[in-house]
Design a protein around this motif. Structure first.
Motif, PDB file in Angstrom:
ATOM      1  N   PHE A 312       6.972  -3.604   9.046  1.00 22.08           N
ATOM      2  CA  PHE A 312       6.360  -4.646   8.053  1.00 22.08           C
ATOM      3  C   PHE A 312       5.316  -3.924   7.197  1.00 22.08           C
ATOM      4  O   PHE A 312       4.842  -4.542   6.264  1.00 22.08           O
ATOM      5  N   ALA A 313       4.802  -2.711   7.668  1.00 20.89           N
ATOM      6  CA  ALA A 313       3.969  -2.204   6.770  1.00 20.89           C
ATOM      7  C   ALA A 313       4.473  -1.156   5.552  1.00 20.89           C
ATOM      8  O   ALA A 313       4.417  -1.116   4.676  1.00 20.89           O
ATOM      9  N   ILE A 314       5.874  -0.593   6.203  1.00 23.52           N
ATOM     10  CA  ILE A 314       6.553   0.541   5.257  1.00 23.52           C
ATOM     11  C   ILE A 314       7.485  -0.359   4.226  1.00 23.52           C
ATOM     12  O   ILE A 314       7.305   0.062   2.810  1.00 23.52           O
ATOM     13  N   VAL A 315       8.105  -1.214   4.505  1.00 17.71           N
ATOM     14  CA  VAL A 315       9.180  -1.964   3.538  1.00 17.71           C
ATOM     15  C   VAL A 315       8.447  -2.439   2.377  1.00 17.71           C
ATOM     16  O   VAL A 315       8.870  -2.264   1.163  1.00 17.71           O
ATOM     17  N   PRO A 316       7.318  -3.421   2.548  1.00 18.80           N
ATOM     18  CA  PRO A 316       6.796  -3.770   1.286  1.00 18.80           C
ATOM     19  C   PRO A 316       5.953  -2.910   0.593  1.00 18.80           C
ATOM     20  O   PRO A 316       6.141  -2.619  -0.786  1.00 18.80           O
ATOM     21  N   GLU A 317       5.674  -1.643   1.133  1.00 16.81           N
ATOM     22  CA  GLU A 317       5.099  -0.684   0.286  1.00 16.81           C
ATOM     23  C   GLU A 317       6.268   0.089  -0.475  1.00 16.81           C
ATOM     24  O   GLU A 317       5.887   0.458  -1.757  1.00 16.81           O
ATOM     25  N   LEU A 318       7.274   0.108   0.206  1.00 17.91           N
ATOM     26  CA  LEU A 318       8.347   1.107  -0.593  1.00 17.91           C
ATOM     27  C   LEU A 318       8.851  -0.072  -1.552  1.00 17.91           C
ATOM     28  O   LEU A 318       8.797   0.489  -2.869  1.00 17.91           O
ATOM     29  N   THR A 319       8.758  -1.464  -1.573  1.00 16.86           N
ATOM     30  CA  THR A 319       9.099  -2.212  -2.337  1.00 16.86           C
ATOM     31  C   THR A 319       8.239  -2.089  -3.774  1.00 16.86           C
ATOM     32  O   THR A 319       8.731  -1.970  -5.181  1.00 16.86           O
ATOM     33  N   LYS A 320       7.192  -1.823  -3.428  1.00 18.99           N
ATOM     34  CA  LYS A 320       5.880  -2.106  -4.356  1.00 18.99           C
ATOM     35  C   LYS A 320       6.255  -0.310  -5.035  1.00 18.99           C
ATOM     36  O   LYS A 320       6.051  -0.488  -6.579  1.00 18.99           O
ATOM     37  N   LEU A 321       6.289   0.386  -4.391  1.00 16.24           N
ATOM     38  CA  LEU A 321       6.589   1.843  -5.191  1.00 16.24           C
ATOM     39  C   LEU A 321       7.841   1.689  -6.214  1.00 16.24           C
ATOM     40  O   LEU A 321       7.704   2.404  -7.201  1.00 16.24           O
ATOM     41  N   VAL A 322       8.929   1.232  -5.487  1.00 12.14           N
ATOM     42  CA  VAL A 322      10.076   1.110  -6.383  1.00 12.14           C
ATOM     43  C   VAL A 322       9.710   0.332  -7.654  1.00 12.14           C
ATOM     44  O   VAL A 322      10.088   0.750  -8.910  1.00 12.14           O
ATOM     45  N   ARG A 323       9.041  -0.740  -7.601  1.00 10.71           N
ATOM     46  CA  ARG A 323       8.944  -1.667  -8.713  1.00 10.71           C
ATOM     47  C   ARG A 323       7.930  -0.898  -9.879  1.00 10.71           C
ATOM     48  O   ARG A 323       7.936  -0.909 -10.871  1.00 10.71           O
ATOM     49  N   GLU A 324       6.798  -0.258  -9.288  1.00  4.18           N
ATOM     50  CA  GLU A 324       6.155   0.435  -9.951  1.00  4.18           C
ATOM     51  C   GLU A 324       6.890   1.762 -10.631  1.00  4.18           C
ATOM     52  O   GLU A 324       6.474   1.896 -11.841  1.00  4.18           O
ATOM     53  N   ARG A 325       7.667   2.426 -10.102  1.00  3.24           N
ATOM     54  CA  ARG A 325       8.273   3.512 -10.832  1.00  3.24           C
ATOM     55  C   ARG A 325       9.358   2.766 -11.732  1.00  3.24           C
ATOM     56  O   ARG A 325       9.282   3.356 -12.762  1.00  3.24           O
ATOM     57  N   LYS A 326      10.083   1.747 -11.574  1.00  2.00           N
ATOM     58  CA  LYS A 326      10.757   1.101 -12.524  1.00  2.00           C
ATOM     59  C   LYS A 326       9.901   0.753 -13.738  1.00  2.00           C
ATOM     60  O   LYS A 326      10.285   0.651 -15.002  1.00  2.00           O
ATOM     61  N   ALA A 327       8.751   0.161 -13.573  1.00  2.00           N
ATOM     62  CA  ALA A 327       7.834  -0.318 -14.554  1.00  2.00           C
ATOM     63  C   ALA A 327       7.323   0.799 -15.299  1.00  2.00           C
ATOM     64  O   ALA A 327       7.191   0.541 -16.882  1.00  2.00           O
ATOM     65  N   THR A 328       7.182   2.085 -14.986  1.00  2.00           N
ATOM     66  CA  THR A 328       6.823   3.105 -15.799  1.00  2.00           C
ATOM     67  C   THR A 328       8.059   4.085 -16.375  1.00  2.00           C
ATOM     68  O   THR A 328       7.812   4.768 -17.055  1.00  2.00           O
ATOM     69  N   SER A 329       9.260   3.610 -16.121  1.00  2.00           N
ATOM     70  CA  SER A 329      10.396   4.617 -16.333  1.00  2.00           C
ATOM     71  C   SER A 329      11.174   4.084 -17.635  1.00  2.00           C
ATOM     72  O   SER A 329      10.892   2.811 -17.879  1.00  2.00           O
TER      73      SER A 329
END
Ligand SMILES: Cc1cc2nc3c(=O)[nH]c(=O)nc-3n(C[C@H](O)[C@H](O)[C@H](O)COP(=O)(O)OP(=O)(O)OC[C@H]3O[C@@H](n4cnc5c(N)ncnc54)[C@H](O)[C@@H]3O)c2cc1C
Length: 329
Positions: A312-329
């Motif tokens: 519950f701590a790791i999965v939402p954080e991972l989702t956030k990182l993936v979305r951030e990386r997609k937004a900047t790539s």
């Protein structure tokens, strides 16, 4: 020596889009045909079959039988059985490959009864050994693999697990042969309406990335965080049987011995212990990532990357990182 005169794979498609296991089975049919020195062919039926046939013409098969007017969308298995039986009778005896889907398994029983043919199920490989067809099939949750041969002569039917063979492309080889409609018959059951269960969602068998949730999710509402990560990665949602049995998600998502066999590039298991019955359905994944709070969970013995911690701590954080990386790539 095997006495078959052709290898025929029946390929499923969604309005002309060939399913991944169709490309795999087409390649296997071609390879078996070459090993047995007989034509390797595929059969594609129903509306938009022409579109699917053009895709299948890029695989190594010799012949693509296309039956766009066979009414497989209006009746249960009967028109497909009639069409396939006619092609087998013209080319047979044949080795017939069917997918291990609901429709494929249904067809296997009906066609086997119609042609008096033996049926081997859950094939994960098919080889030609000293001219004989040998089917490899896992049993007892994958703890043993049995080799099956057919006795007697005549048509043989093999039901193939998805993600068992590698698809190959050899454009320009296959000849497309268009088949007419099957003779009108008084079929006993008609399809009135088709409702897509989860329109627009990828199936676990087709997806390149699968994010799965298990009992560790604690309830159906928490599948949202699994869906969010899958959406961010462009993947599909899978599940363990514990989650399916608890009624948190439908059986269509279940991965494992009594669910789907998947081989995505990446498989992310969240709150799944890694029981053998789950492992047999996902061990073919390119990279297995496990998130589990128990450092002794069996899944850590066979995953490529393991994260010990609270999903519950790791999965939402991972989702956030993936979305951030997609937004900047
Ligand atoms: C004949 C037969 C067929 C079967 N077929 C299948 C099948 O097709 N597919 C299948 O999956 N199973 C199948 N099973 C069931 C299988 O044996 C297991 O019972 C099942 O896989 C367990 O599911 P699970 O890993 O989700 O649950 P559990 O084994 O209960 O594991 C839950 C995991 O979640 C972890 N966890 C809990 N909370 C958190 C958290 N907050 N953060 C991180 N981790 C957490 C726990 O540490 C634990 O490892 C079959 C069994 C039989 C007998």
């Amino acid at each position: 020596m095997a006495d078959v005169k052709a290898v025929l794979a029946w390929v499923e498609h969604d309005a002309g889009r060939v399913r991944r296991n169709g490309l795999e089975m087409a390649t296997k049919a071609a390879d078996l045909g070459r090993a047995l020195q007989v034509p390797g062919a595929v059969v594609v039926l129903g509306p938009h079959a022409e579109q699917a046939a053009n895709v299948l013409a890029t695989t190594p098969v010799d012949i693509i039988y296309s039956g766009p007017d066979v009414p497989v969308d209006r009746f249960l298995g009967d028109p497909a059985v009639d069409a396939l039986a006619a092609i087998v009778e013209e080319n047979g005896p044949a080795l017939v490959l069917l997918p291990s889907s609901n429709a494929g398994r249904d067809l296997a029983g009906r066609l086997g009864a119609r042609l008096g043919a033996g049926v081997a199920t859950e094939a994960t490989d098919i080889i030609v050994r000293d001219g004989e067809i040998v089917v490899q099939s896992p049993k007892f949750g994958g703890s043993v693999t049995v080799s099956i041969t057919f006795s007697g002569s005549g048509t043989k039917i093999i039901v193939c697990r998805a993600n068992s063979f590698v698809a190959r492309h050899e454009p320009g080889r296959g000849e497309i042969v268009t088949r007419g409609p099957v003779p009108a018959a008084a079929y006993p059951a008609r399809i009135e309406e088709t409702v897509a269960a989860e329109a627009g969602r990828q199936s676990v068998e087709e997806a390149r990335i699968v994010v799965s949730g298990g009992r560790g999710l604690g309830g159906p509402e928490h599948f949202d965080i699994i869906q969010d990560l899958a959406d961010a990665l462009g993947g599909a949602v899978g599940a363990s049987r514990a989650a399916v049995d608890a009624g948190w998600i439908s059986h269509a998502h279940q991965v494992g011995q009594t669910g789907k066999t998947v081989s995505p590039q990446v498989y992310i298991a969240c709150g799944i212990s890694g029981a053998i019955q789950h492992k047999v359905g996902m061990r073919g994944a390119g990279t297995i990532i496990a998130i589990n709070k128990d450092p002794n969970a069996p899944i850590f013995e066979f995953c490529d990357f393991g994260v010990v911690g609270d999903l519950f701590a790791i999965v939402p954080e991972l989702t956030k990182l993936v979305r951030e990386r997609k937004a900047t790539s």
